[in-house]
Design a protein around this motif. Structure first.
Motif, short mmCIF file in Angstrom:
data_model
loop_
_atom_site.label_atom_id
_atom_site.label_comp_id
_atom_site.label_asym_id
_atom_site.label_seq_id
_atom_site.Cartn_x
_atom_site.Cartn_y
_atom_site.Cartn_z
N SER A 36 0.82 -1.21 0.00
CA SER A 36 0.00 0.00 0.00
C SER A 36 0.86 1.26 0.00
O SER A 36 0.42 2.32 -0.48
N ARG A 37 2.08 1.19 0.53
CA ARG A 37 2.98 2.34 0.51
C ARG A 37 3.32 2.72 -0.92
O ARG A 37 3.32 3.90 -1.29
N ALA A 38 3.61 1.71 -1.74
CA ALA A 38 3.92 1.97 -3.14
C ALA A 38 2.68 2.44 -3.90
O ALA A 38 2.75 3.35 -4.73
N GLU A 39 1.55 1.82 -3.62
CA GLU A 39 0.32 2.18 -4.33
C GLU A 39 -0.06 3.63 -4.09
O GLU A 39 -0.55 4.31 -5.00
N LYS A 40 0.17 4.12 -2.87
CA LYS A 40 -0.14 5.52 -2.59
C LYS A 40 0.77 6.46 -3.36
O LYS A 40 0.33 7.47 -3.91
N VAL A 41 2.06 6.11 -3.43
CA VAL A 41 3.00 6.93 -4.20
C VAL A 41 2.63 6.91 -5.67
O VAL A 41 2.65 7.95 -6.35
N TRP A 42 2.28 5.75 -6.20
CA TRP A 42 1.87 5.66 -7.60
C TRP A 42 0.67 6.56 -7.88
O TRP A 42 0.65 7.31 -8.85
N ALA A 43 -0.33 6.48 -6.99
CA ALA A 43 -1.55 7.26 -7.19
C ALA A 43 -1.27 8.76 -7.09
O ALA A 43 -1.75 9.56 -7.91
N GLY A 51 7.07 13.17 -9.94
CA GLY A 51 7.89 11.98 -10.09
C GLY A 51 8.02 11.16 -8.83
O GLY A 51 7.49 11.50 -7.77
N ALA A 52 8.77 10.07 -8.95
CA ALA A 52 9.03 9.18 -7.82
C ALA A 52 10.36 8.48 -8.06
O ALA A 52 10.85 8.41 -9.20
N ILE A 53 10.94 7.98 -6.98
CA ILE A 53 12.23 7.29 -7.06
C ILE A 53 12.09 5.93 -6.39
O ILE A 53 11.53 5.82 -5.29
N LEU A 54 12.59 4.90 -7.05
CA LEU A 54 12.58 3.55 -6.50
C LEU A 54 14.02 3.13 -6.22
O LEU A 54 14.88 3.24 -7.10
N ALA A 55 14.28 2.65 -5.02
CA ALA A 55 15.62 2.21 -4.65
C ALA A 55 15.60 0.73 -4.29
O ALA A 55 14.77 0.29 -3.50
N LEU A 56 16.50 -0.03 -4.89
CA LEU A 56 16.70 -1.44 -4.54
C LEU A 56 18.18 -1.74 -4.68
O LEU A 56 18.89 -1.08 -5.45
N TRP A 57 18.65 -2.72 -3.95
CA TRP A 57 20.08 -3.04 -4.00
C TRP A 57 20.45 -3.66 -5.33
O TRP A 57 19.64 -4.32 -5.98
N HIS A 58 21.69 -3.48 -5.74
CA HIS A 58 22.17 -3.93 -7.05
C HIS A 58 22.00 -5.45 -7.23
O HIS A 58 21.77 -5.92 -8.35
N SER A 59 22.09 -6.20 -6.16
CA SER A 59 21.95 -7.66 -6.27
C SER A 59 20.57 -8.08 -6.74
O SER A 59 20.39 -9.21 -7.18
N ARG A 60 19.61 -7.16 -6.69
CA ARG A 60 18.23 -7.48 -7.10
C ARG A 60 17.91 -7.03 -8.53
O ARG A 60 16.76 -7.11 -8.95
N VAL A 61 18.91 -6.60 -9.29
CA VAL A 61 18.65 -6.09 -10.65
C VAL A 61 17.86 -7.07 -11.51
O VAL A 61 16.90 -6.68 -12.18
N THR A 66 10.02 -6.62 -11.56
CA THR A 66 8.80 -7.08 -10.90
C THR A 66 8.27 -6.06 -9.90
O THR A 66 7.11 -6.13 -9.50
N ALA A 67 9.14 -5.13 -9.47
CA ALA A 67 8.74 -4.16 -8.46
C ALA A 67 7.89 -3.03 -9.03
O ALA A 67 7.24 -2.30 -8.27
N TRP A 68 7.90 -2.89 -10.35
CA TRP A 68 7.19 -1.75 -10.95
C TRP A 68 6.52 -2.21 -12.23
O TRP A 68 6.91 -1.82 -13.33
N PRO A 69 5.50 -3.06 -12.12
CA PRO A 69 4.83 -3.54 -13.33
C PRO A 69 4.28 -2.38 -14.14
O PRO A 69 3.83 -1.37 -13.60
N GLN A 70 4.32 -2.53 -15.44
CA GLN A 70 3.84 -1.46 -16.31
C GLN A 70 2.32 -1.45 -16.35
O GLN A 70 1.67 -2.48 -16.27
N GLY A 71 1.76 -0.26 -16.45
CA GLY A 71 0.32 -0.14 -16.52
C GLY A 71 -0.12 1.29 -16.33
O GLY A 71 0.66 2.14 -15.88
N PRO A 72 -1.38 1.60 -16.65
CA PRO A 72 -1.87 2.97 -16.55
C PRO A 72 -2.02 3.46 -15.12
O PRO A 72 -2.21 4.65 -14.89
N ASP A 73 -1.94 2.56 -14.14
CA ASP A 73 -2.08 2.96 -12.75
C ASP A 73 -0.75 3.29 -12.10
O ASP A 73 -0.67 3.49 -10.87
N LYS A 74 0.32 3.37 -12.89
CA LYS A 74 1.65 3.68 -12.36
C LYS A 74 2.36 4.65 -13.30
O LYS A 74 2.18 4.56 -14.52
N PRO A 75 3.17 5.55 -12.76
CA PRO A 75 3.97 6.41 -13.65
C PRO A 75 5.00 5.58 -14.41
O PRO A 75 5.45 4.53 -13.93
#
Length: 239
Positions: A36-43, A51-61, A66-75
């Protein structure tokens, strides 16, 4: 990676990896926590064209898309990728998964004379985020130290005023490459977990030297939480 110096091998490996990841993503069995934290930022981002910034460690490249599926409900999101040959491979793979990249690397602390497109990449990221796009960054990449959040992530947040989301991703079973950060390669039908924290913000008066380790601790915390959910033993040492 010497094989990547060959154009034909690069093309073949890119197609192979993109196809493998696309099929594997479809089989992962996900547990999401605090999404829900991500969904609120998306909305909020879409509603205000901010804009928004997503941070994840390099090992998860390899599992980052999968963390930001494409679609009209997300920037729309772009990914910061280094200008190295390995970075070229990563950029090609994620492009086939539908994620465009901004190319550049941060200045190395030990060699400030070499600027691998970092300044131009930073300007491109600032413009993209200010125009309402999202930016995915691996703040310990491309060469570490492992899980050591560099101040470039804080600088981007300070200049743009955009909220920062921290995401931890883990899966079991998975392959851990023998790289500096023990990069994760997902396996089909693995149990997977995604844990969110944030949003965090940084003002121009905030001290990057204080925010960087604090944000790094938050990103490591959600990564450890995701590992705990799937029962994966921590493979990456603390910085």
């Amino acid at each position: 990676m010497r094989p990547l110096r060959s154009r034909w091998i690069m093309v073949a490996l890119t197609n192979l990896m993109a196809g493998y990841l696309r099929l594997t993503y479809a089989t992962l069995r996900w547990t999401h926590e605090d999404r829900s934290r991500a969904e609120k930022v998306w909305a909020d981002s879409l509603a205000s064209n901010s804009g928004a910034i997503l941070a994840l460690w390099h090992s998860r490249v390899p599992v980052g898309p999968t963390a930001w599926p494409q679609g009209p409900d997300k920037p729309q999101i772009r990914v910061l990728v280094s200008q190295s040959r390995d970075g070229e491979f990563i950029a090609r793979v994620i492009a086939k998964l539908g994620l465009p990249s901004i190319r550049g690397s941060s200045l190395k602390k030990t060699d400030t004379a070499k600027n691998k497109g970092g300044e131009q990449a930073f300007r491109d990221m600032v413009k993209w985020v200010r125009d309402g796009g999202a930016m995915a960054i691996t703040p310990d990449g491309p060469r570490g130290p492992v899980e050591d959040l560099q101040k470039g992530a804080v600088a981007l947040a300070r200049v743009t005023g955009a909220p920062v989301l921290f995401v931890g991703i883990a899966m079991r079973p998975c392959i851990r490459l023998d790289t500096w950060d023990r990069t994760i390669i997902p396996l089909p039908f693995a149990r997977a977990a995604m844990v969110w924290d944030g949003p965090a913000t940084a003002g121009r008066d905030d001290d990057p030297d204080a925010l960087a380790p604090a944000w790094g601790a938050r990103l490591s915390a959600v990564s450890r939480r995701a590992e705990a959910i799937v029962g994966e033993r921590q493979a990456v040492p603390a910085p």
